[in-house]
Design a protein around this motif. Structure first.
Motif, short mmCIF file in Angstrom:
data_model
loop_
_atom_site.label_atom_id
_atom_site.label_comp_id
_atom_site.label_asym_id
_atom_site.label_seq_id
_atom_site.Cartn_x
_atom_site.Cartn_y
_atom_site.Cartn_z
N GLU A 15 0.83 -1.21 0.00
CA GLU A 15 0.00 0.00 0.00
C GLU A 15 0.87 1.26 0.00
N ASP A 45 -6.27 0.64 4.73
CA ASP A 45 -7.07 -0.33 5.48
C ASP A 45 -6.13 -1.41 6.02
N LEU A 85 -8.20 5.50 -5.47
CA LEU A 85 -7.28 6.17 -4.55
C LEU A 85 -7.35 7.69 -4.73
N SER A 137 -6.35 -1.08 -1.23
CA SER A 137 -7.04 0.12 -1.72
C SER A 137 -6.99 0.08 -3.25
N THR A 183 -5.33 6.43 5.10
CA THR A 183 -6.14 5.87 4.01
C THR A 183 -5.89 4.38 3.81
#
Length: 595
Positions: free
Chosen positions: A324, A365, A375, A370, A363
């Protein structure tokens, strides 16, 4: 200066990975965790090829410093590793002095990236309908940018070396003149179809179809003469008779490089980027490398997590958070970065802002990915981004070398021809291959280049411009010590770099994380299976030998996954190779297996 160094040049190999966090199941210890690096008490040279390593060691033994050895390696690789080593390409060199004796104690970054010829145009690889002409930016004379390697290596030697060009180039000249024994890998690479259409390439490297075999001695007399001329007068390559030979060849064969293009080329000194990660200083590459700022953004995001608490190295939970961070930093890469001489207002400070990284972390998780299409950047940090369609990745055919000398001076350098054997074109009388680096520009905004990274208007083709790169030479150390009116450089810890195109940045990041966060030695870090995500395409990529249960665990959380060459027994299925050096000042000296 007595120091204790360890080094590797490693490829990913068969290894399993234990599961933690996202899913859990018993697993044996991964094979890569049993590996140990080569060690030495004084100095170290690490390259992809033993002849090039020998050249660097030879120069160190003659009294050269790390820069002398790096220049020797760069020229030697042009002879013994012609698929990526070069004098017809370009790259970057990062120098970290151990004291004021070298470069006044100030870190240096040499940008000798190729430049677009003056005749280059924004749409030069598009047809009348505005579509990209297949292979035009990757094959043949028109694919080449103005080479920078000779300018970069000779600049480094002139300003920061000790021995002079004649001594540091002697090993390369000897390898070219007397030949070197081909190993199976290089012998097989010389079969490349990239060179076959071009007469001089076919004659020199493929013996007109009577291909060289492993164990044969490969001699390159034209290249030997070229190297001798450069050693005697490096200016000949850019402003002398050799420059005219290059220009005449280009004109006769439809290329764009002129004598004026060569005469106007300059190696540029740029200010390295500096960041921090868990109390260590990270010295890395500024634009036109995208690698350094993307690496720093990744590390800033990950600096807010205790990765070892999530699970061991290459566990699904660690991979999730690291991926991420990759996704978000590559999103910024795609929109904002290019040649700093043409784009002086790139938001580098904003990308490196710890507050921006903290906003990104909110942002992420803890379980699910994501999706890149959804995004959204945190508000209030970055300027508006252009609205672009996605594209895909960048050449893997690069090579890296790392050097530390007995005084503790360090060099991390990456250079390339772009594709294997560059454009495939050899300037016959001079014996060297030309790059196909023009493909690293944005041939058409929002459309994939030959390797698939997102390219924006900041990286559009323009005369005299340097294309964006992922090359990420990096050096990690303890912070400097300040004493009243002077400072002493902190203890060197790591010298990192790798080839691998768009995967360079993620490989360097993973090597650094594996050592600093997870306590792996550098051989274990280099041999650990690799994973990569670059925002678009929205795919979490794994090398061929990644533990399938780990891949399955991440796929189950929602990632779209792909394993490189998973079902092809003949394909290596890995990317890059990590040329790493670590310094451990606390370990007692022991028997050395290298210089």
């Amino acid at each position: 200066m007595k120091q204790w160094l360890s080094a590797v040049v490693g490829l990913s190999f068969l290894a399993s990975s234990s599961l933690n966090g996202i899913a859990q199941s018993p697993a044996p210890q991964p094979a890569y965790l049993s590996e140990t690096p080569i060690t030495a008490p004084h100095a170290m040279v690490v390259t992809i090829d033993h002849y090039a390593t020998d050249a660097g060691v030879e120069v160190l033994k003659e009294g050269g410093n790390a820069v002398d050895a790096a220049v020797a390696v760069g020229f030697a690789l042009a002879v013994v590793y012609p698929n990526a080593g070069n004098i017809g390409g370009g790259g970057f060199m990062l120098i970290r002095p151990a004291s004021r004796k070298l470069a006044g104690g100030k870190p240096r970054f040499l940008d000798y990236r190729e430049k677009a010829p003056a005749a280059a145009t924004r749409d030069m690889y598009l047809d009348a309908k505005g579509n990209i002409i297949p292979h035009k930016s990757t094959r043949g004379e028109a694919a080449s940018g103005v080479p920078g390697t000779v300018a970069g290596l000779t600049f480094a030697e002139k300003h920061y070396g000790r021995l002079g060009l004649a001594k540091v180039m002697a090993p390369a000249i000897r390898y070219a003149r007397e030949g070197f024994v081909l190993d199976p890998e290089v012998a097989q690479l010389l079969h490349s179809s990239q060179m076959t259409p071009y007469a001089d390439s076919r004659r020199i490297f493929q013996r007109d179809g009577d291909f060289y075999k492993p164990g044969e001695t490969f001699k390159q007399p034209e290249l030997a003469s070229t190297l001798e001329r450069i050693a005697a007068d490096p200016d000949d390559f850019y402003r002398g008779k050799m420059a005219q030979q290059i220009a005449d060849f280009e004109k006769a064969n439809g290329g764009l490089i002129t004598a004026q293009d060569l005469a106007s080329y300059q190696c540029k000194e740029r200010t390295p980027l500096v960041g921090h990660y868990h109390g260590l200083e990270v010295l890395t590459s500024p634009p036109p490398s995208s690698g350094g700022i993307v690496l720093l953004e990744i590390l800033n995001i990950l600096g807010g997590y205790d990765l070892p608490k999530l699970g061991p190295d290459r566990s699904p939970a660690q991979i999730h958070y690291i991926t991420e961070a990759f996704r978000r930093a590559y999103m910024d890469r795609s929109d904002y970065l290019g040649d700093p001489d043409f784009n002086p207002h790139m938001p580098l400070k904003q990308m490196a802002n710890p507050a921006y990284a903290a906003a990104w972390r909110t942002t992420i998780d803890p379980i699910k990915p994501s999706p890149s299409a959804t995004l959204v950047r945190p508000a209030g940090f970055m300027p508006p981004a252009p609205d672009l369609a996605p594209i895909a990745h960048e050449s893997n055919e690069t090579t890296h070398f790392s050097v530390v000398d007995a005084d503790g001076n360090a060099v991390s350098s990456t250079y390339t021809l772009n594709f294997y054997f560059g454009s495939g074109v050899t300037i016959g009388p001079l014996g060297f291959l030309l790059n196909d680096e023009m493909d690293d520009f944005t041939s058409k905004v929002g459309v994939p280049n030959g390797f698939g990274l997102i390219q924006g208007p900041a990286n559009a083709i323009a005369p005299g411009k340097r294309p964006l790169s992922s090359m990420t030479p990096t050096i990690v150390s303890e912070p400097d010590h300040h004493f009243l009116f002077f400072k002493r450089p902190g203890q060197l810890r790591l010298v990192l770099g790798t080839p691998g195109g768009s995967t360079i940045i993620t490989t360097v990041a993973n090597d650094l994380i594996s050592v600093v966060d997870n306590g792996l030695n550098i051989q274990q870090a280099a041999d650990a299976p690799r994973f990569h995500h670059q925002y678009l395409p929205d795919i979490l990529q794994f090398d061929k030998f990644f533990d399938p249960t780990t891949v399955a665990a991440l796929k189950a959380t929602g990632y779209k996954t792909m394993q490189q060459s998973e079902f092809d027994e003949k394909a290596p299925g890995v990317w890059g190779d990590s040329e790493l050096i670590a310094v451990d000042p606390h370990k007692a000296p022991a028997k050395s297996t290298a210089c």
